[in-house]
Every structure is written in structure tokens, then in C-alpha cells.
Design a protein around this motif. Structure first.
Motif, short mmCIF file in Angstrom:
data_model
loop_
_atom_site.label_atom_id
_atom_site.label_comp_id
_atom_site.label_asym_id
_atom_site.label_seq_id
_atom_site.Cartn_x
_atom_site.Cartn_y
_atom_site.Cartn_z
N ARG A 49 0.83 -1.21 0.00
CA ARG A 49 0.00 0.00 0.00
C ARG A 49 0.86 1.25 0.00
O ARG A 49 0.58 2.23 -0.71
N MET A 52 2.39 1.62 -3.55
CA MET A 52 1.49 1.79 -4.69
C MET A 52 0.41 2.85 -4.46
O MET A 52 -0.18 3.34 -5.41
N PHE A 103 -2.64 2.55 -3.20
CA PHE A 103 -4.05 2.19 -3.30
C PHE A 103 -4.74 2.25 -1.95
O PHE A 103 -4.10 2.17 -0.90
N THR A 128 -7.30 -1.88 -6.38
CA THR A 128 -6.25 -1.67 -7.36
C THR A 128 -6.59 -2.41 -8.64
O THR A 128 -7.43 -3.32 -8.64
N ASN A 152 -2.56 -5.84 -11.58
CA ASN A 152 -1.64 -5.98 -10.46
C ASN A 152 -1.75 -7.34 -9.76
O ASN A 152 -1.11 -7.57 -8.74
#
Length: 273
Positions: free
Chosen positions: A97, A100, A102, A154, A158
Motif C-alpha cells: 500500500r 502503490m 491504493f 487496485t 496488479n
């Protein structure tokens, strides 16, 4: 003879696009009970959102397989089985997290919360007809409380990255994409069903399951009779013994009527994939 039915919620007991429960759904569950069948919910949902959002109206069930089998409760709300995510995987998710950006949801037994609100989170929660859970500024609390399901909001591409960083977890894509249900490795609705079966003295050849999404495939394959909703995806239909009509054509009622009929005529038997 079928003695118990396990029902998915979204796309099965309730329509994503409608408020409330269809009259035919009430009739389906009532008919199953009148036929002497136990009725259980089997869902990726948390009990809090089911209750707070009144997702199941006044429907009555004999127990719950929640969070894709990670937490199972009897009709009184007592824990039948729980299977939390390993702490190492919580740590890995928190690091992902951070890298990235998200939005991330954690689900404890009695709480669910998100790291922060993003447009994608707002869009997807609206899509499933559920309010946004509270924001938790200290997501590290997940390292000290049992977490039964994680949801990173996400993109579908991914998946491989998530899989490589979370080797002790199973990852299931949401029906329409954009988010994933992440649960302990080897856990599933079918495992949760087995724990409910042990609690209620049921056997595999006595159960049926009805669903429409990717996370329903294990329980549909496991059950003596697996039914796919007509609005389900092709993979679910391929795993099923019987495909009923879509939810907006009273498919759930027709599916339950099919189960009652084959139970009466002792014609249970499937062609499991």
C-alpha cells in the motif's frame, strides 16, 4: 436428499442494481425452509455491512460463512470457525500500500475500515451498494488484531504482483474488477462450508450451493449440487451442475424449486468439473 443450501449474496440473494430483496427471493428461502432444508449465507461480505446496510432484509438464516470462509458463525452469532491472515502477509500488504498508494480495507471480526478514500474506492463501493467504511489512520492496528480479509482497491493487472508478494494468501478478483478479496491460503467458501457442516452434522451429499461470482466456484464444485445463476460469469456456469435463470427473472426461486424437486425424486447427481 438436500438438507442445506448455501447462498451467495450479491447477484444471488440480492441484485446489485436494486434496493431491497425481491419477493421471489423471500419465497425461495421460505420454500427451502418449508421443505426442511437449512439455509446458510456464504459470502465475501462482513456481517457488519450485511446488518448495517440491511442487505438481506428480513430474510432468516441458520448460519453464516463470511469473508470467503475465513469467519463462520452460527445463527446466534457465535464463532464456528475462524482463520485469520498470517501477520507476515499483513506486513507485506501494508508495504505494498505504501509503495502503490491504493486504498486498502481490513476486516476484523467486529470491525472493518479503510486506509483512505480514493475515487476508485467510492466508485466500487457504490457499485456494490455499500457505504464506505470508517477511515483508520493507523492501519498498523492490523498487525495486532486478527484480520480475516483484506481488500486492495487496485487494477486487475496488479494480480501477479500481489500474488508474488503474498504467497500465503489466496486472491480473488471482484466480479466487475478493480479490487481483490485476499484471504488465507487454502481458505475458501467451500472450507467454511465444511466447518458449518461439522457444526450441524451435515454431509457433502446433503448440501447445495448457489452463486454467480468467481469466489463461488469452490463451493459450487464442492457441493453435491452446485447451481449457477443465469447472470453469473461463464466460469461459474461451467463449474455448476445446473444453471438457473438470471436474478431479474426469479432465477433464485427457480433454482430452489429445482433442488426441492430433485430431492423429492431422489435424482441428485452431478457432473462436477
Amino acid at each position: 436428499m438436500i438438507k442445506a443450501i448455501f447462498f451467495d449474496i450479491d447477484g444471488t440473494l440480492r441484485d446489485f442494481t436494486e434496493q431491497g430483496i425481491r419477493p421471489s427471493t423471500y419465497k425461495a428461502v421460505e420454500s427451502a425452509h418449508q421443505a426442511g432444508m437449512l439455509c446458510f449465507v456464504a459470502t465475501g461480505r462482513h456481517l457488519l455491512e450485511i446488518q448495517e446496510e440491511q442487505l438481506l432484509g428480513s430474510l432468516s438464516f441458520d448460519g453464516y460463512v463470511l469473508l470467503n470462509g475465513s469467519l463462520c458463525l452460527d445463527s446466534g452469532g457465535f464463532v464456528v470457525y475462524d482463520n485469520p491472515i498470517p501477520v507476515s502477509q499483513i506486513q507485506a500488504m501494508l508495504k505494498l500500500r505504501q509503495e502503490m498508494g491504493f486504498s486498502l480495507m481490513f476486516m476484523e471480526q467486529n470491525a472493518m475500515y479503510v486506509s483512505h478514500i480514493t475515487p476508485e474506492l467510492v466508485r466500487l463501493q457504490a457499485q456494490i451498494g455499500t457505504a464506505i467504511p470508517p477511515v483508520e489512520s493507523n492501519m498498523e492496528r492490523g498487525l495486532h488484531q486478527p484480520i480475516y480479509q483484506m481488500i486492495p482497491y487496485t487494477a486487475d493487472e496488479n494480480l501477479d504482483l500481489l500474488s508474488s508478494r503474498l504467497p500465503l494468501c489466496d486472491i480473488t478478483r471482484w466480479h466487475e474488477g478493480g479490487a481483490f478479496d485476499i484471504t488465507p491460503k487454502g481458505g475458501s467458501k467451500s472450507l467454511g462450508i465444511q466447518k458449518i457442516m461439522e457444526r450441524y452434522g451435515l454431509f457433502r451429499d446433503q448440501i447445495a450451493a448457489i452463486g454467480d461470482g468467481y469466489n463461488d466456484i469452490p463451493m459450487i464444485r464442492y457441493s453435491a449440487v452446485g447451481i449457477a445463476m443465469g447472470n453469473g460469469n461463464d466460469e461459474v456456469k461451467a463449474a455448476a451442475d445446473f444453471v438457473t435463470d438470471p436474478i431479474d427473472q426469479d432465477g433464485l426461486l427457480h433454482g430452489v424449486e429445482y433442488l426441492i424437486n430433485i430431492s423429492k425424486n431422489h435424482t441428485i447427481g452431478g457432473n462436477k468439473k
